[in-house]
Design an enzyme around this catalytic site. Structure first.
Site, mmCIF file in Angstrom:
data_model
loop_
_atom_site.group_PDB
_atom_site.id
_atom_site.type_symbol
_atom_site.label_atom_id
_atom_site.label_comp_id
_atom_site.label_asym_id
_atom_site.label_seq_id
_atom_site.Cartn_x
_atom_site.Cartn_y
_atom_site.Cartn_z
ATOM 1 N N LYS A 32 -24.126 -4.229 -21.371
ATOM 2 C CA LYS A 32 -25.039 -3.254 -20.749
ATOM 3 C C LYS A 32 -24.265 -2.022 -20.284
ATOM 4 O O LYS A 32 -23.031 -2.062 -20.169
ATOM 5 C CB LYS A 32 -25.745 -3.917 -19.561
ATOM 6 N N ARG A 126 -33.703 -10.559 -6.458
ATOM 7 C CA ARG A 126 -33.982 -9.420 -7.337
ATOM 8 C C ARG A 126 -35.062 -9.827 -8.332
ATOM 9 O O ARG A 126 -36.163 -10.175 -7.950
ATOM 10 C CB ARG A 126 -32.703 -8.945 -8.042
ATOM 11 N N TYR A 253 -10.798 22.336 -2.549
ATOM 12 C CA TYR A 253 -11.792 22.719 -1.547
ATOM 13 C C TYR A 253 -11.447 22.203 -0.153
ATOM 14 O O TYR A 253 -11.109 21.042 0.016
ATOM 15 C CB TYR A 253 -13.171 22.183 -1.944
ATOM 16 N N MET A 301 -15.518 18.627 -9.253
ATOM 17 C CA MET A 301 -16.384 18.162 -10.328
ATOM 18 C C MET A 301 -15.620 17.966 -11.637
ATOM 19 O O MET A 301 -15.864 17.017 -12.374
ATOM 20 C CB MET A 301 -17.536 19.149 -10.555
HETATM 21 C C1 LIG Z 1 -24.338 -7.747 -15.393
HETATM 22 C C2 LIG Z 1 -24.833 -9.131 -15.523
HETATM 23 C C3 LIG Z 1 -23.969 -10.165 -15.923
HETATM 24 C C4 LIG Z 1 -22.477 -9.982 -16.072
HETATM 25 O O1 LIG Z 1 -21.902 -10.005 -14.799
HETATM 26 P P1 LIG Z 1 -20.308 -9.936 -14.612
HETATM 27 O O2 LIG Z 1 -20.104 -10.166 -13.168
HETATM 28 O O3 LIG Z 1 -19.909 -8.563 -15.055
HETATM 29 O O4 LIG Z 1 -19.736 -11.001 -15.470
HETATM 30 C C5 LIG Z 1 -24.521 -11.408 -16.140
HETATM 31 N N1 LIG Z 1 -25.824 -11.630 -15.971
HETATM 32 C C6 LIG Z 1 -26.680 -10.681 -15.549
HETATM 33 C C7 LIG Z 1 -28.116 -11.000 -15.366
HETATM 34 C C8 LIG Z 1 -26.212 -9.399 -15.309
HETATM 35 O O5 LIG Z 1 -27.057 -8.438 -14.890
#
Ligand SMILES: *Cc1c(COP(=O)(O)O)cnc(C)c1O
Length: 360
Positions: A32, A126, A253, A301
């Site tokens: 992802k 969640r 800055y 930036m």
């Molecule tokens: C991102 C995610 C993972 C991977 O988690 P890591 O801690 O990076 O191994 C696994 N399952 C779900 C549902 C996630 O959102």
């Protein structure tokens, strides 16, 4: 000028190492968010080369990107728009994580047989059906399955990392409830990198490996006995300006850095627009020609300034923000510590302006 060098061989080897540490069980590698910043398609191929059986993404667009690149391995996507049309995902054989009844009905309404993993909330708070909803959720899934609209392949959940044992126990209750509803769950999965490595009782039928596949630790402290992994990303920029300044010169800055003596300043063209945390102002580590320095003054930036003292630094020398600490450069964990965040965020936030170059 700005480069994230991605060692795809390291990703493959990390996946191999992690798989062998879990007894070569079925493993999903999570790609992802553009493969945690490493490039989703490249990371996915490297993971498959290392023995990954499944790929995981968050949304359907990410899954379809993998399919469009020719990747045919099973892909699971688990977070969807409430109005999502699931037809393209079903047609592309993308497995769908489904978290509530209306979503299940939408998935079932798509033409074709949807491949489904039911998601339950065992305590993360969640996504996923809450325990009070399980009976109705599983009954509806069984009805849709008998009607040939869906194939329920998996049941899954995600851990909060606070009390894994309680969540694992809750997950077992969900599995029993699914069986009682007549579902035959082939793949139960709850463990991400941390639990996969540290909690054997959480592995069930598949582990989901994210951060560890990229060679970074899911743990805030060193875990004795954890597999040895190689960070796959090295972030660097060319030194684009070098100049001598006199004592008292203010830098960036707000002049939060003022040269204490005559010194040399090197300018590096990465800033928060590239994902360098502004919280690393005055603290972020940078290595140039094997020497350790710290960002002088505020991260802007587009650039940071490094005070290199009297060292010989030339235009074009590479300023390395982080990489594999075994090579003597700072780590993503060092940047995380310097800017009050976690290694996950450090690599994932690296922006589109940074060119990814791949080593295979
Ligand atoms: C991102 C995610 C993972 C991977 O988690 P890591 O801690 O990076 O191994 C696994 N399952 C779900 C549902 C996630 O959102």
């Amino acid at each position: 000028m700005r480069e994230a060098l991605i060692d795809l061989g390291a990703v493959s080897r990390n996946v191999e190492t992690l798989r062998s540490s879990v007894g070569n069980m079925t493993s999903m590698v999570v790609v992802k968010a553009n493969g945690y910043g490493h490039g989703a398609v490249h990371a996915a191929r490297a993971a498959l080369d290392g023995g990954a059986d499944w790929l995981g993404v968050v949304d359907i667009d990410e899954a379809l990107e993998l399919r469009a690149s020719g990747i045919e391995a099973p892909v699971l996507a688990w977070l969807h728009d409430p109005e999502q049309d699931f037809s393209a995902a079903v047609a592309a054989r993308v497995d769908l994580g489904v978290s509530y009844l209306q979503q299940l009905d939408r998935v079932a309404a798509a033409s074709g047989v949807a491949l489904v993993h039911l998601k339950v909330d065992t305590g993360l708070g969640r996504n996923g059906a809450a325990p009070g909803e399980w009976e109705a959720f599983f009954a509806a899934a069984a009805t849709h399955e008998r009607a040939g609209r869906v194939s329920i392949r998996g049941l899954f959940s995600h851990l909060a990392g606070v009390d894994d044992a309680l969540q694992v126990a809750s997950f077992e209750v969900a599995l029993a409830a699914a069986a009682a509803a007549g579902l035959r769950i082939q793949i139960a999965h709850i463990a991400a990198s941390g639990a996969a490595i540290a909690t054997p009782g959480s592995r069930f039928d598949m582990v989901r490996l994210g951060i560890a596949a990229y060679g970074l630790s899911p743990f805030s402290k060193h875990l004795p006995g954890a597999p040895t992994l190689t960070p796959a990303m090295q972030l660097s920029g060319a030194v684009v300006s070098v100049k001598r300044v006199t004592a008292g010169t203010g830098v960036s800055y707000g002049h939060e850095f003022v040269a204490a003596k005559d010194t040399t300043l090197a300018l590096v063209p990465l800033g928060y627009g590239d994902g360098i945390p502004r919280h690393g102002s005055g603290t972020g580590p940078i290595s140039i020609n094997g020497q350790a320095y710290t960002v002088a003054g505020r991260v802007a930036m587009d650039q940071v300034v490094v005070d290199v003292g009297d060292d010989a630094v030339a235009l074009g020398d590479r300023a390395i923000f982080f990489g594999d600490p075994a090579t003597g450069v700072p780590s993503a964990d060092d940047w995380a510590a310097a800017s009050g965040t976690i290694n996950y965020e450090i690599v994932t936030r690296i922006g589109a302006r940074v060119v990814r170059r791949y080593l295979s």
